[in-house]
Write a protein that holds these residues in place. Structure first.
Motif, PDB file in Angstrom:
ATOM      1  N   GLY A   1       0.557  -1.801  -0.178  1.00  0.00           N
ATOM      2  CA  GLY A   1       0.151  -0.013  -0.139  1.00  0.00           C
ATOM      3  C   GLY A   1       0.996   1.057  -0.005  1.00  0.00           C
ATOM      4  N   VAL A   2       0.527   1.967  -0.935  1.00  0.00           N
ATOM      5  CA  VAL A   2       1.098   3.137  -0.907  1.00  0.00           C
ATOM      6  C   VAL A   2       0.886   4.714  -0.583  1.00  0.00           C
ATOM      7  CG1 VAL A   2       3.117   4.523  -2.278  1.00  0.00           C
ATOM      8  CG2 VAL A   2       2.672   2.226  -3.140  1.00  0.00           C
ATOM      9  N   SER A   3       0.876   5.616  -0.177  1.00  0.00           N
ATOM     10  CA  SER A   3       0.685   6.484   0.741  1.00  0.00           C
ATOM     11  C   SER A   3       1.575   7.520  -0.192  1.00  0.00           C
ATOM     12  CB  SER A   3      -0.022   7.064   1.758  1.00  0.00           C
ATOM     13  OG  SER A   3       0.841   6.781   2.723  1.00  0.00           O
ATOM     14  N   LEU A   4       1.821   9.060  -0.650  1.00  0.00           N
ATOM     15  CA  LEU A   4       1.875  10.438  -1.438  1.00  0.00           C
ATOM     16  C   LEU A   4       1.751  11.060   0.003  1.00  0.00           C
ATOM     17  CD1 LEU A   4       1.687  10.239  -5.022  1.00  0.00           C
ATOM     18  CD2 LEU A   4       3.106   9.206  -3.599  1.00  0.00           C
ATOM     19  N   TYR A   5       2.752  12.005   0.435  1.00  0.00           N
ATOM     20  CA  TYR A   5       2.704  13.372   1.277  1.00  0.00           C
ATOM     21  C   TYR A   5       4.223  13.921   0.013  1.00  0.00           C
ATOM     22  CZ  TYR A   5       4.281  16.117   4.529  1.00  0.00           C
ATOM     23  OH  TYR A   5       4.495  17.542   5.638  1.00  0.00           O
ATOM     24  N   SER A   6       3.155  15.561  -0.050  1.00  0.00           N
ATOM     25  CA  SER A   6       4.206  16.582  -0.038  1.00  0.00           C
ATOM     26  C   SER A   6       4.210  17.716   1.113  1.00  0.00           C
ATOM     27  CB  SER A   6       3.824  16.867  -1.744  1.00  0.00           C
ATOM     28  OG  SER A   6       2.181  17.448  -1.849  1.00  0.00           O
TER      29      SER A   6
ATOM     30  N   ASP B   1      -1.578   1.381   5.044  1.00  0.00           N
ATOM     31  CA  ASP B   1      -1.805   0.001   5.856  1.00  0.00           C
ATOM     32  C   ASP B   1      -3.269   0.284   5.300  1.00  0.00           C
ATOM     33  OD1 ASP B   1      -2.678  -1.932   7.500  1.00  0.00           O
ATOM     34  OD2 ASP B   1      -3.268  -0.746   8.449  1.00  0.00           O
ATOM     35  N   PHE B   2      -4.360   1.021   4.742  1.00  0.00           N
ATOM     36  CA  PHE B   2      -4.953   0.921   4.444  1.00  0.00           C
ATOM     37  C   PHE B   2      -5.783   0.149   2.716  1.00  0.00           C
ATOM     38  CE2 PHE B   2      -8.810   2.218   1.932  1.00  0.00           C
ATOM     39  CZ  PHE B   2     -10.553   1.748   2.590  1.00  0.00           C
ATOM     40  N   ALA B   3      -4.293   1.031   2.191  1.00  0.00           N
ATOM     41  CA  ALA B   3      -4.486   0.521   0.964  1.00  0.00           C
ATOM     42  C   ALA B   3      -3.422  -0.872   0.124  1.00  0.00           C
ATOM     43  CB  ALA B   3      -3.209   1.638   0.317  1.00  0.00           C
ATOM     44  N   MET B   4      -3.172  -0.905   1.503  1.00  0.00           N
ATOM     45  CA  MET B   4      -2.183  -2.825   1.696  1.00  0.00           C
ATOM     46  C   MET B   4      -3.416  -3.187   1.563  1.00  0.00           C
ATOM     47  SD  MET B   4      -1.207  -5.517   3.309  1.00  0.00           S
ATOM     48  CE  MET B   4      -0.942  -4.533   5.443  1.00  0.00           C
ATOM     49  N   TYR B   5      -3.930  -3.410   2.631  1.00  0.00           N
ATOM     50  CA  TYR B   5      -4.735  -3.952   2.212  1.00  0.00           C
ATOM     51  C   TYR B   5      -6.242  -4.663   1.070  1.00  0.00           C
ATOM     52  CZ  TYR B   5      -4.658  -5.553   7.505  1.00  0.00           C
ATOM     53  OH  TYR B   5      -4.104  -5.905   8.290  1.00  0.00           O
TER      54      TYR B   5
ATOM     55  N   PHE C   1      -3.158   4.740  -2.593  1.00  0.00           N
ATOM     56  CA  PHE C   1      -4.061   5.096  -1.540  1.00  0.00           C
ATOM     57  C   PHE C   1      -4.588   7.326  -2.554  1.00  0.00           C
ATOM     58  CE2 PHE C   1      -5.269   8.342   1.609  1.00  0.00           C
ATOM     59  CZ  PHE C   1      -6.240   7.313   2.194  1.00  0.00           C
ATOM     60  N   ASP C   2      -5.790   7.202  -2.615  1.00  0.00           N
ATOM     61  CA  ASP C   2      -6.182   7.985  -3.322  1.00  0.00           C
ATOM     62  C   ASP C   2      -6.929   9.167  -2.548  1.00  0.00           C
ATOM     63  OD1 ASP C   2      -8.767   6.580  -3.248  1.00  0.00           O
ATOM     64  OD2 ASP C   2      -7.883   5.779  -5.526  1.00  0.00           O
ATOM     65  N   ALA C   3      -7.377  10.405  -2.738  1.00  0.00           N
ATOM     66  CA  ALA C   3      -8.775  11.043  -1.857  1.00  0.00           C
ATOM     67  C   ALA C   3      -9.696  10.516  -1.916  1.00  0.00           C
ATOM     68  CB  ALA C   3      -8.677  12.239  -2.147  1.00  0.00           C
ATOM     69  N   ASP C   4      -9.947   9.724  -2.860  1.00  0.00           N
ATOM     70  CA  ASP C   4     -11.717   8.634  -2.508  1.00  0.00           C
ATOM     71  C   ASP C   4     -12.125   7.847  -1.328  1.00  0.00           C
ATOM     72  OD1 ASP C   4     -12.699  10.473  -4.611  1.00  0.00           O
ATOM     73  OD2 ASP C   4     -12.253   8.509  -5.840  1.00  0.00           O
ATOM     74  N   GLN C   5     -10.892   7.029  -1.522  1.00  0.00           N
ATOM     75  CA  GLN C   5     -10.058   6.160   0.201  1.00  0.00           C
ATOM     76  C   GLN C   5      -9.925   7.350   1.387  1.00  0.00           C
ATOM     77  OE1 GLN C   5      -7.030   4.283  -1.387  1.00  0.00           O
ATOM     78  NE2 GLN C   5      -8.818   1.902  -2.166  1.00  0.00           N
TER      79      GLN C   5
END
Length: 835
Positions: free
Chosen positions: A522-527, A541-545, A558-562
């Motif tokens: 699962g991948v989450s991005l930060y800028s 973690d959510f994206a990994m599941y 991971f996207d904004a909708d999730q």
């Protein structure tokens, strides 16, 4: 002037028949008395203007008679005392006398003085008040002495040292609170009694020695000795005794300050013992002269440092100082040696070969008879292995023991730093939450050691794919987190993610064979988004599941909708935590019965949320939000504690009622679970352990079969029973059932509910009942919603049931009434027809 102001008062006391000469003589005699008095004797008009002023007044207030006659008395009043003059004059006009009134007045030089004032009315021949006479006494010195006495008392009663005074024959004359605390005797018990009550039999001669020196005017400073308390306990004290002198310098008694140094002496004795042991074995000894230059060393010094005896003679020990040691330590050492004569601590030094080493160092000052410093002695032991081990432990606190990767704690710190750098340099970072696919099957097939070997090999391959600034951390089990830094765009991120997936998929040698696994990421991005580190982790973690649900061996971004779903789950977790704190969670209890006999077999504790807005909520509506979250452990602990309290209450009421308690996988697999259960059983000792049944889900039991097996066995030794809940919904292999030492199988209600209409469900129910019989397990059915369900189960050989046809879950206080009125349906009690 004095004569004229008080003449009328004198005439009243004298009488008209006295001869004029005698009266004149009396007035002169009286005036001489007034002028020779040390007290201020003043008269004034009813308006407060001075009409007479004696030498005592001048001495006390500083003003001459010429300066004060005809002047208002208010010149002597401080601003905050001006009101007193009006009050005094008012009382005098009424004929009253103001007696020994203590107040403050001003000296001519502006200083405040304390005075005791007596004011009387002056009357004429007819008794009319025509003036005021005032006698003022300077009590400044007395007030100062009283203040000093109060301060002295406060100090004496606030110090931790015993402060005692005694006569020259050793009789106690004063005794402070600290003396009571140290020796146990109260002031009432000691004052007027000999101080020798505090001396042990072998120390009786000390008192005479002390008194002789006091009589000669000597001070006994920090004399260390032993005294006996009221309880008979011997204590070490440091005593300073000084002579008390009267105003002529004559010694009339002694003051004694005693400090309890028992703890200090014990520590010193232990230190001396330790020093002797080290001196005889491996402790280095270094001796310097008063200037701090080495004059001697022992063999252990040579062995530890590598320097020979001749190489160090005349050297300053600081020559061997390591760069790892700050200068402040040596400043503190010098200060302690000057003040206390000793310093002890840890320092880094340097061996002859240049290697740094750590020592436990004690430096002591040696003095000659006249307190002149003669030498310094340093005793040290090489504690380098201990310091290195300490560094290893510190490393272990931040790194995973198996893979030597950063752990959660270090990951959190690095992620925070990376986020700060990301904002500072306007870059992007990514958090990858990674779970190894297929790890469990290898772990179960080849054992834990093979699983560990796999994790090490895969982590090594992943580490080889990352850049220098990236962080790979192990979260526990087969879960890892990667922080990718200095990303200039999403393309950089995706390229690295695919490299990690490829690294995980490469075969690795495990237990002598090559094994292949994959990973779900699962991948989450930060800028520069307004999101914290915890949120980034949750998003990943959510994206990994999501990646796992999508088929594994892949990543999910991971996207904004999730985000709304994650935030909703987080909010629900916060609300549940609040419900726990506000005591909104309650337990209901559902009976379990023998459907054939109608006997009550126990109850199951079921959690409910008494929601302030939505009413009573079933667990399915809120527990999924905290699954695999630490909050689930707190809720589980609350359920267990509450159920035990209810068991205790029923037990005290004479109701012997076994209770089943549901335990989540996270709570059950916690390494402290068995100890927590044992402590709870100990706290509720009136409850028989076999009155407690723990229910674990079949799917939970399969997560880590070896660990579950061990925990169940440990809990069995405590005397509790186990039930496997929702049986039939998991893997349900005969191998697993044989390995799990549970007492009861619980048929899932989804099969029981539909078995009357669905042949497949009926077959599953029959199969579970058959398995239970084959493995000698008790079987109970959930979801017995109608009499027909119960009759069918009885016909299949399942006698224990739970469901709405028996009773709905109810508050604890309703259970006794239900039990009193419960009767099994006739269709169940009657002989069951073989279907």
């Amino acid at each position: 002037m004095i004569k004229n102001s008080i003449i009328s008062d004198i005439k009243i006391t004298g009488g008209p028949q006295d001869p004029a000469g005698a009266l004149e003589h009396m007035l002169e005699h009286f005036q001489a008395i007034v002028q020779s008095s040390d007290d201020a004797i003043i008269s004034k008009t009813l308006d407060g203007l001075v009409t007479s002023w004696n030498s005592g007044a001048q001495s006390i207030f500083g003003y001459t008679e010429q300066e004060m006659l005809g002047k208002p008395m208010l010149v002597l009043f401080p601003p905050d005392r001006m009101y007193e003059e009006a009050q005094i004059l008012k009382q005098v006009r009424s004929g009253a006398r103001v007696d020994h009134f203590e107040t403050e007045r001003l000296h001519k030089n502006g200083n405040r003085i304390h005075v005791s004032v007596t004011v009387s009315p002056i009357r004429d021949r007819d008794g009319v008040v025509v003036g005021v006479s005032k006698i003022a006494r300077d009590i400044t010195q007395r007030v100062k002495l009283e203040t000093a006495a109060r301060l002295s008392d406060a100090i004496l009663n606030s110090t931790d040292d015993a402060v005692v005074s005694k006569s020259l024959n050793g009789i106690v004359t004063s005794w402070n609170q600290a003396a009571t605390k140290i020796f146990g005797y109260t002031a009432q018990e000691m004052i007027g009694h000999s101080i020798e009550v505090l001396l042990p039999p072998d120390r009786k001669g000390e008192e005479q020695f002390i008194l002789e020196r006091i009589r000669s005017g000597e001070v006994i400073d920090h004399f260390e000795t032993v005294r006996v308390c009221k309880s008979g306990k011997l204590i070490n004290v440091s005593v300073t005794v000084s002579p008390i002198r009267d105003g002529f310098g004559k010694v009339i008694g002694a003051s004694k300050i005693a400090r309890d140094i028992t703890v200090q002496k014990l520590a010193e004795a232990q230190l001396r013992l330790t020093s002797r042991v080290f001196s005889a074995t491996s402790e280095g000894i270094l001796i310097t002269n008063a200037e701090g230059l080495i004059v001697d060393v022992n063999e252990a010094f040579t062995r530890i440092t590598g320097y020979s005896h001749d190489e160090v003679l005349g050297k300053d020990p600081l020559t061997f100082r390591s760069g790892r040691q700050s200068h402040s330590v040596f400043r503190k050492m010098r200060w302690a040696l000057m003040r206390h004569g000793e310093w002890r601590g840890e320092v880094w030094s340097r061996r002859k070969d240049g290697a740094a080493y750590s020592v436990l160092l004690t430096v002591s000052r040696l003095c000659e008879t006249r307190c002149a410093i003669s030498n310094y002695v340093a005793l040290f032991s090489d504690i380098t292995p201990l310091k290195l081990n300490q560094e290893k432990l510190e490393h272990g606190a931040h790194f995973d023991a198996l893979t030597d990767l950063p752990n959660r704690l270090l990951l959190s710190d690095r992620l925070q730093q990376a986020m700060v750098n990301c904002q500072r340099h306007d870059q992007m970072l990514a958090v990858l939450y990674l779970d190894i696919d297929g790890f469990k099957s290898i772990n179960d097939a080849f054992g834990h050691s093979a699983g560990d070997e796999l994790l090490v090999a895969v982590s090594h391959q992943m580490r080889g794919m990352l850049r220098e600034g990236d962080t790979l951390a192990r979260m526990g089990g087969d879960e890892f987190v990667i922080v990718l830094t200095e990303l200039h765009g999403i393309e950089d991120c995706l390229q690295l993610v695919n490299r990690v997936l490829a690294a995980c998929a490469r075969p690795v040698p495990v237990a002598g064979n090559e094994q292949s696994v994959t990973a779900s990421i699962g991948v989450s991005l930060y800028s520069n988004d307004d999101v914290d580190a915890d949120q980034l982790m949750r998003n990943a973690d959510f994206a990994m599941y999501e990646a796992k649900r999508s088929g594994k061996n892949r990543f999910h971004l991971f996207d904004a909708d999730q985000e709304a779903e994650v935030n909703a789950r987080t909010s629900e977790q916060t609300r549940i935590e609040g419900a726990l704190l506000r005591q909104e969670l309650v337990l209901y209890y559902q009976p379990k019965v023998n459907m054939r006999s109608g006997a009550l077999m126990g109850v199951e504790a079921l959690i409910r949320w008494n929601h302030p807005e939505r009413g009573l909520l079933a667990p399915a509506s809120f527990l999924p939000a905290i699954e695999k979250h630490p909050l689930s452990e707190r809720v589980g602990a609350w359920v267990m504690a509450t159920a035990f309290k209810q068991l205790d209450a029923w037990n005290q009421a004479g109701l012997k009622l076994p209770v089943s308690i549901n335990v989540s996988a996270r709570q059950f697999l916690d390494q402290k679970f068995t100890a927590t259960l044992a402590a709870m059983l100990a706290r509720h000792s009136a409850i028989a352990p076999d009155m407690v049944e723990l229910e674990i889900l079949e799917t939970s039991a399969l997560e880590d079969m070896d660990a579950v097996q061990t925990i169940i066995a440990d809990c069995h030794r405590l005397g509790v029973n186990f039930s496997l809940d929702d049986f039939g919904t998991g893997y349900s292999s005969l191998t697993y059932l044989r390995r799990l030492p549970v007492d009861t199988l619980k048929i899932d209600k989804s099969f029981v509910r539909d078995m009357l209409d669905d042949v497949s469900d009926l077959s599953i129910v029959k199969g579970v009942i058959g398995l239970a019989a084959a493995f000698n397990r008790t079987v109970i059915a959930e979801g017995v919603e109608t009499e027909a369900h119960g009759a069918q189960l009885l016909a299949l050989g399942c006698e224990l049931g739970q469901g709405y046809a028996i009773a709905r879950p109810m508050p604890a206080e309703l259970v006794p009434d239900w039990l009193a009125n419960w009767q099994a349906p006739m269709a169940w009690v009657a002989e069951v027809i073989d279907l």
